[in-house]
Design a protein around this motif. Structure first.
Motif, PDB file in Angstrom:
ATOM      1  N   MET A 143      13.230   0.635  -8.297  1.00 52.35           N
ATOM      2  CA  MET A 143      13.596   1.823  -7.528  1.00 52.35           C
ATOM      3  C   MET A 143      12.688   2.005  -6.321  1.00 52.35           C
ATOM      4  SD  MET A 143      14.566   4.589 -10.487  1.00 52.35           S
ATOM      5  CE  MET A 143      14.932   5.816  -9.218  1.00 52.35           C
ATOM      6  N   VAL A 144      11.432   1.626  -6.453  1.00 49.84           N
ATOM      7  CA  VAL A 144      10.496   1.729  -5.331  1.00 49.84           C
ATOM      8  C   VAL A 144      10.927   0.797  -4.205  1.00 49.84           C
ATOM      9  CG1 VAL A 144       8.094   1.461  -4.609  1.00 49.84           C
ATOM     10  CG2 VAL A 144       8.625   2.335  -6.889  1.00 49.84           C
ATOM     11  N   ARG A 145      11.295  -0.436  -4.574  1.00 49.59           N
ATOM     12  CA  ARG A 145      11.747  -1.403  -3.572  1.00 49.59           C
ATOM     13  C   ARG A 145      13.000  -0.902  -2.862  1.00 49.59           C
ATOM     14  NH1 ARG A 145      14.708  -5.764  -1.997  1.00 49.59           N
ATOM     15  NH2 ARG A 145      13.576  -7.692  -1.456  1.00 49.59           N
ATOM     16  N   GLU A 146      13.913  -0.352  -3.625  1.00 45.47           N
ATOM     17  CA  GLU A 146      15.176   0.119  -3.058  1.00 45.47           C
ATOM     18  C   GLU A 146      14.957   1.246  -2.054  1.00 45.47           C
ATOM     19  OE1 GLU A 146      19.481   1.945  -4.597  1.00 45.47           O
ATOM     20  OE2 GLU A 146      17.997   1.177  -6.027  1.00 45.47           O
ATOM     21  N   ALA A 147      13.945   2.064  -2.296  1.00 49.33           N
ATOM     22  CA  ALA A 147      13.709   3.215  -1.435  1.00 49.33           C
ATOM     23  C   ALA A 147      12.721   2.931  -0.302  1.00 49.33           C
ATOM     24  CB  ALA A 147      13.186   4.390  -2.269  1.00 49.33           C
ATOM     25  N   ALA A 148      12.176   1.711  -0.245  1.00 49.77           N
ATOM     26  CA  ALA A 148      11.164   1.398   0.764  1.00 49.77           C
ATOM     27  C   ALA A 148      11.762   1.382   2.167  1.00 49.77           C
ATOM     28  CB  ALA A 148      10.525   0.047   0.458  1.00 49.77           C
ATOM     29  N   ASP A 149      10.949   1.762   3.155  1.00 52.66           N
ATOM     30  CA  ASP A 149      11.387   1.718   4.546  1.00 52.66           C
ATOM     31  C   ASP A 149      11.375   0.292   5.084  1.00 52.66           C
ATOM     32  OD1 ASP A 149      11.429   4.739   5.287  1.00 52.66           O
ATOM     33  OD2 ASP A 149       9.486   4.460   4.329  1.00 52.66           O
ATOM     34  N   LEU A 150      10.393  -0.501   4.643  1.00 54.91           N
ATOM     35  CA  LEU A 150      10.231  -1.865   5.125  1.00 54.91           C
ATOM     36  C   LEU A 150       9.986  -2.781   3.934  1.00 54.91           C
ATOM     37  CD1 LEU A 150       7.684  -0.936   7.919  1.00 54.91           C
ATOM     38  CD2 LEU A 150      10.063  -1.579   8.349  1.00 54.91           C
ATOM     39  N   VAL A 151      10.652  -3.920   3.918  1.00 57.55           N
ATOM     40  CA  VAL A 151      10.468  -4.910   2.855  1.00 57.55           C
ATOM     41  C   VAL A 151      10.168  -6.252   3.504  1.00 57.55           C
ATOM     42  CG1 VAL A 151      11.500  -6.122   0.908  1.00 57.55           C
ATOM     43  CG2 VAL A 151      12.029  -3.697   1.276  1.00 57.55           C
ATOM     44  N   ILE A 152       9.099  -6.900   3.035  1.00 53.93           N
ATOM     45  CA  ILE A 152       8.764  -8.246   3.503  1.00 53.93           C
ATOM     46  C   ILE A 152       8.788  -9.187   2.310  1.00 53.93           C
ATOM     47  CG2 ILE A 152       7.037  -9.734   4.588  1.00 53.93           C
ATOM     48  CD1 ILE A 152       5.943  -7.364   6.059  1.00 53.93           C
ATOM     49  N   ASP A 153       9.627 -10.206   2.376  1.00 53.82           N
ATOM     50  CA  ASP A 153       9.663 -11.246   1.349  1.00 53.82           C
ATOM     51  C   ASP A 153       8.683 -12.335   1.776  1.00 53.82           C
ATOM     52  OD1 ASP A 153      10.172 -13.375  -0.362  1.00 53.82           O
ATOM     53  OD2 ASP A 153      12.311 -12.948  -0.475  1.00 53.82           O
ATOM     54  N   THR A 154       7.604 -12.489   1.022  1.00 53.57           N
ATOM     55  CA  THR A 154       6.546 -13.427   1.406  1.00 53.57           C
ATOM     56  C   THR A 154       6.681 -14.787   0.739  1.00 53.57           C
ATOM     57  OG1 THR A 154       5.020 -12.792  -0.378  1.00 53.57           O
ATOM     58  CG2 THR A 154       5.019 -11.427   1.613  1.00 53.57           C
ATOM     59  N   SER A 155       7.827 -15.057   0.115  1.00 52.62           N
ATOM     60  CA  SER A 155       7.991 -16.300  -0.652  1.00 52.62           C
ATOM     61  C   SER A 155       7.682 -17.541   0.181  1.00 52.62           C
ATOM     62  CB  SER A 155       9.420 -16.397  -1.206  1.00 52.62           C
ATOM     63  OG  SER A 155       9.714 -15.312  -2.052  1.00 52.62           O
ATOM     64  N   SER A 156       8.089 -17.550   1.425  1.00 50.91           N
ATOM     65  CA  SER A 156       7.906 -18.740   2.272  1.00 50.91           C
ATOM     66  C   SER A 156       6.785 -18.568   3.284  1.00 50.91           C
ATOM     67  CB  SER A 156       9.210 -19.052   3.003  1.00 50.91           C
ATOM     68  OG  SER A 156       9.594 -17.968   3.837  1.00 50.91           O
ATOM     69  N   LEU A 157       5.955 -17.523   3.107  1.00 54.14           N
ATOM     70  CA  LEU A 157       4.891 -17.250   4.073  1.00 54.14           C
ATOM     71  C   LEU A 157       3.526 -17.588   3.492  1.00 54.14           C
ATOM     72  CD1 LEU A 157       6.004 -13.708   5.364  1.00 54.14           C
ATOM     73  CD2 LEU A 157       6.557 -15.941   6.370  1.00 54.14           C
ATOM     74  N   ASN A 158       2.662 -18.217   4.305  1.00 50.91           N
ATOM     75  CA  ASN A 158       1.267 -18.323   3.897  1.00 50.91           C
ATOM     76  C   ASN A 158       0.531 -17.066   4.359  1.00 50.91           C
ATOM     77  OD1 ASN A 158       0.423 -18.651   6.646  1.00 50.91           O
ATOM     78  ND2 ASN A 158       0.809 -20.856   6.522  1.00 50.91           N
ATOM     79  N   ILE A 159      -0.757 -16.940   4.034  1.00 51.45           N
ATOM     80  CA  ILE A 159      -1.462 -15.700   4.343  1.00 51.45           C
ATOM     81  C   ILE A 159      -1.544 -15.443   5.845  1.00 51.45           C
ATOM     82  CG2 ILE A 159      -2.793 -15.696   2.202  1.00 51.45           C
ATOM     83  CD1 ILE A 159      -5.162 -16.803   3.765  1.00 51.45           C
ATOM     84  N   HIS A 160      -1.650 -16.512   6.642  1.00 57.71           N
ATOM     85  CA  HIS A 160      -1.735 -16.336   8.090  1.00 57.71           C
ATOM     86  C   HIS A 160      -0.398 -15.862   8.660  1.00 57.71           C
ATOM     87  CE1 HIS A 160      -5.623 -18.223   7.818  1.00 57.71           C
ATOM     88  NE2 HIS A 160      -5.090 -19.314   7.319  1.00 57.71           N
ATOM     89  N   GLN A 161       0.678 -16.427   8.166  1.00 55.14           N
ATOM     90  CA  GLN A 161       2.003 -16.019   8.639  1.00 55.14           C
ATOM     91  C   GLN A 161       2.315 -14.580   8.247  1.00 55.14           C
ATOM     92  OE1 GLN A 161       4.090 -19.207   6.680  1.00 55.14           O
ATOM     93  NE2 GLN A 161       4.284 -20.414   8.559  1.00 55.14           N
ATOM     94  N   LEU A 162       1.913 -14.188   7.034  1.00 54.14           N
ATOM     95  CA  LEU A 162       2.124 -12.806   6.615  1.00 54.14           C
ATOM     96  C   LEU A 162       1.311 -11.849   7.478  1.00 54.14           C
ATOM     97  CD1 LEU A 162       3.116 -10.542   4.817  1.00 54.14           C
ATOM     98  CD2 LEU A 162       1.332 -11.152   3.154  1.00 54.14           C
ATOM     99  N   ALA A 163       0.052 -12.189   7.718  1.00 51.69           N
ATOM    100  CA  ALA A 163      -0.793 -11.333   8.549  1.00 51.69           C
ATOM    101  C   ALA A 163      -0.216 -11.192   9.951  1.00 51.69           C
ATOM    102  CB  ALA A 163      -2.212 -11.900   8.611  1.00 51.69           C
TER     103      ALA A 163
END
Length: 301
Positions: A143-163
């Motif tokens: 429910m928290v995910r559903e109500a979030a304003d922004l969602v980032i799927d980090t499955s294909s991201l390394n830490i630098h790409q996420l940052a």
């Protein structure tokens, strides 16, 4: 609520600035996102029980301009306290449009690999497997995910790409993504230790041997004009500035937010100062780069 109370509430919301709740799956990158926000100047509070969000929001209002941007990291480490998060988030949003929720997610198999790589148990794993803990957490956060304003799927991201993605999402328009310090220095006082690159200006004639220029510095017009007009000075500036452009652009892509380039001459008073000032003027035109110029040895005898 009286008109006065309504006005007070509106004032508080306006003064709060931005208030971001960072949450999501364990192992999806909350720490990386929090660090990126901190680098952007946000005040970040980690591992905060949801019940403390309301008082924190009140404190940001009291802080006014001192706390214009606050990010609170909330997650399942709060155990049962986290069950109150959806209601708390709704209540906070009702108090102003400056409150947003960022949810970080990743696929189950990616989360398993990340936990295994650091050899840590999932906070909800208990006596079960990693996957059991992940599935329990995903169910609790649905429910928290559903109500979030922004969602980032980090499955294909390394830490630098996420940052980098977080930086792009929350940077002010036109704000610098990389801060470059140009540091002039004198070799006779020793090399600076905390620098990324060093350039040597001792290939240029030394104004120290000119009686009219000896008592001046590279910040004076006479010395600057003398140094920049010597053979090789403009060629060096053109080539070095051009070489640094892809470096600084790459630093931004890799989310390296600070770097220092040292410019040296014998005493750190004439050539290095004049060249650092001119190089700073040129590099300051690169999009996303803010230049700070320091002269380490300018005041030495």
């Amino acid at each position: 609520m009286t008109a006065a109370e309504t006005a007070d509430e509106a004032t508080t919301v306006e003064e709060q600035g931005e208030f971001l709740i960072v949450t999501g799956m364990s192992g999806a990158g909350r720490t990386t996102a929090a660090n990126a926000l901190e680098d952007l100047g946000w005040y970040v509070v980690d591992n905060l029980p949801p019940q403390i969000l309301r008082p924190l929001l009140d404190l940001t209002g009291m802080g006014g301009a001192n706390l214009p941007k606050v990010a609170a990291v909330v997650d399942v480490r709060g155990r049962n306290l986290f069950d109150d998060f959806p209601g708390v988030a709704r209540a906070l949003r009702s108090r102003g449009s400056g409150v947003k929720v960022l949810f970080l997610d990743a696929s189950d198999d990616v989360l398993v690999r990340r936990f295994e790589s650091v050899r840590r148990p999932h906070p909800l794993q208990g006596d079960g497997t990693l996957l059991d803990g992940i599935r329990t957490e995903r169910s609790r956060l649905a429910m928290v995910r559903e109500a979030a304003d922004l969602v980032i799927d980090t499955s294909s991201l390394n830490i630098h790409q996420l940052a980098t993605q977080v930086t792009e999402m929350f940077s002010e328009e036109g704000a610098a993504r990389h801060r470059l310090t140009l540091l002039s220095f004198g070799f006779k006082y020793g090399l600076p230790t905390d620098v990324d690159l060093v350039a040597d200006m001792r290939f240029l004639p030394n104004p120290f041997w000119n009686d009219e220029l000896r008592g001046l510095t590279g910040q004076d017009d006479q010395v600057r004009d003398y140094v920049l007009s010597r053979d090789g000075a403009q060629e060096f500036l053109d080539a070095y500035a051009a070489a640094l452009v892809p470096v600084l652009e790459g630093y931004q892509r890799e989310n390296k937010s600070h770097s220092t380039v040292a410019i040296g001459c014998t005493g750190g008073k004439h050539r290095s100062v004049a060249m650092a000032e001119e190089l700073g003027r040129r590099l300051g035109q690169i999009p996303g780069v803010a230049v700070n110029i320091r002269h380490r040895d300018l005041g030495r005898e």
